[in-house]
Every structure is written in C-alpha cells, then in structure tokens.
Design a protein around this motif. Structure first.
Motif, short mmCIF file in Angstrom:
data_model
loop_
_atom_site.label_atom_id
_atom_site.label_comp_id
_atom_site.label_asym_id
_atom_site.label_seq_id
_atom_site.Cartn_x
_atom_site.Cartn_y
_atom_site.Cartn_z
N ASP A 60 0.83 -1.21 0.00
CA ASP A 60 0.00 0.00 0.00
C ASP A 60 0.87 1.26 0.00
N ARG A 61 1.78 1.33 0.95
CA ARG A 61 2.68 2.48 1.02
C ARG A 61 3.77 2.21 2.04
N GLY A 137 -1.15 9.99 -0.94
CA GLY A 137 -1.74 10.79 0.13
C GLY A 137 -1.12 10.46 1.47
N HIS A 138 -1.70 11.00 2.54
CA HIS A 138 -1.13 10.81 3.86
C HIS A 138 -2.09 10.16 4.84
N GLU A 139 -3.14 9.49 4.35
CA GLU A 139 -4.01 8.77 5.27
C GLU A 139 -3.24 7.62 5.88
N PRO A 140 -3.54 7.26 7.12
CA PRO A 140 -2.79 6.21 7.79
C PRO A 140 -2.87 4.87 7.07
N VAL A 141 -1.78 4.14 7.13
CA VAL A 141 -1.73 2.78 6.65
C VAL A 141 -1.40 1.93 7.87
N ILE A 142 -2.36 1.21 8.36
CA ILE A 142 -2.17 0.39 9.55
C ILE A 142 -1.71 -0.99 9.10
N GLY A 143 -0.73 -1.53 9.79
CA GLY A 143 -0.33 -2.89 9.43
C GLY A 143 0.95 -3.30 10.04
#
Length: 143
Positions: A60-61, A137-143
């Motif tokens: 994802d990022r 973008g800068h939305e959170p990537v949880i993981g």
C-alpha cells in the motif's frame, strides 16, 4: 514552610557517567526518521531500510527506499542473501507497534547489526518524507 514534594526528584538522577552509558546504549539501537532521511539525501548507503510490517501494508505504502520483510517471516532462509556487514534499520507502523523490536530480536539472533527507526512509518509520514507504493496521500496505513 514545607517545600512541595517533587516527583522529578523522587527518584535520584543518574550520575553523568550512568546517563552517558544509558543514552549511548539507547542510541546504539535506535535512530529516527529525520536521521534516516538525511542519510538518504546525502547518499549514505551504509544501511538497509527494512519495513517489517505485513506485506500488504508495504505494498500500500512504505518509506521511500525501504525493502519488505515482515517480522514473522525473518529466518535463516529468508535472509540468506542479506549482507551481515550492513546495518539494518527497521521500522513498523508507529510507536505503539512492537514489530520492529521483534524484528530486531530476530535479525540480531541471526547475526545482523540492527537499529530501530523510532516512530515508525507513522512518523516518517508526519515528517512529510517520500513514500512509495500503490496508495497516495497521507491517510494512515495500519499494518
């Protein structure tokens, strides 16, 4: 007149030598996103930045320049071609994630030199440093 009770002084401060040893020990296993990014910009390639989150989170990022090896997958087989003379800088999602600590333990058991990037990917993003992957973008990537 009684002085107020100081919670700061309730436990005596360490001696300067004890403090020096403590902070040297801490800095020998930790770095931060700003130092990692500064070294990337300076062309320092003496370390390998490793994202130890799930492979899907990495896809994802992830931090620019990072490689992926989820901490649960660290083994002699998955690291067979990795250079043991190169420092590994590990990160997980955030300060609340202990994946980098788990990875640090596993990598060090295998003979690798390691540091944890404190703050993880969350603080990499907060600093506005470049990311790579499928999402923007800068939305959170949880993981």
């Amino acid at each position: 007149m009684n002085s107020p009770i100081s919670l700061v002084h309730e436990t005596p401060a360490a001696s300067p030598e004890e403090a020096r040893r403590h902070f040297l020990g801490k800095l020998s296993v930790e770095t931060d996103p700003s130092d990692v990014r500064r070294d990337q910009l300076a062309g320092a390639d003496s370390f390998l930045l490793v994202d130890v989150r799930a492979a899907s989170a990495y896809a994802d990022r992830h931090a620019a320049g990072a490689v992926s090896l989820p901490y649960a997958d660290i083994s002699p087989e998955t690291t067979a071609g990795w250079p043991k003379d190169r420092l590994l800088v590990l990160y997980c999602w955030s300060p609340a994630c202990n994946g980098a600590a788990k990875a640090g333990f596993r990598f060090s058991e295998l003979g690798f030199r390691v540091k944890e990037m404190i703050g993880g990917f969350e603080y990499w993003q907060r600093e506005g440093f470049p990311t790579e992957g499928a999402r923007v973008g800068h939305e959170p990537v949880i993981g």
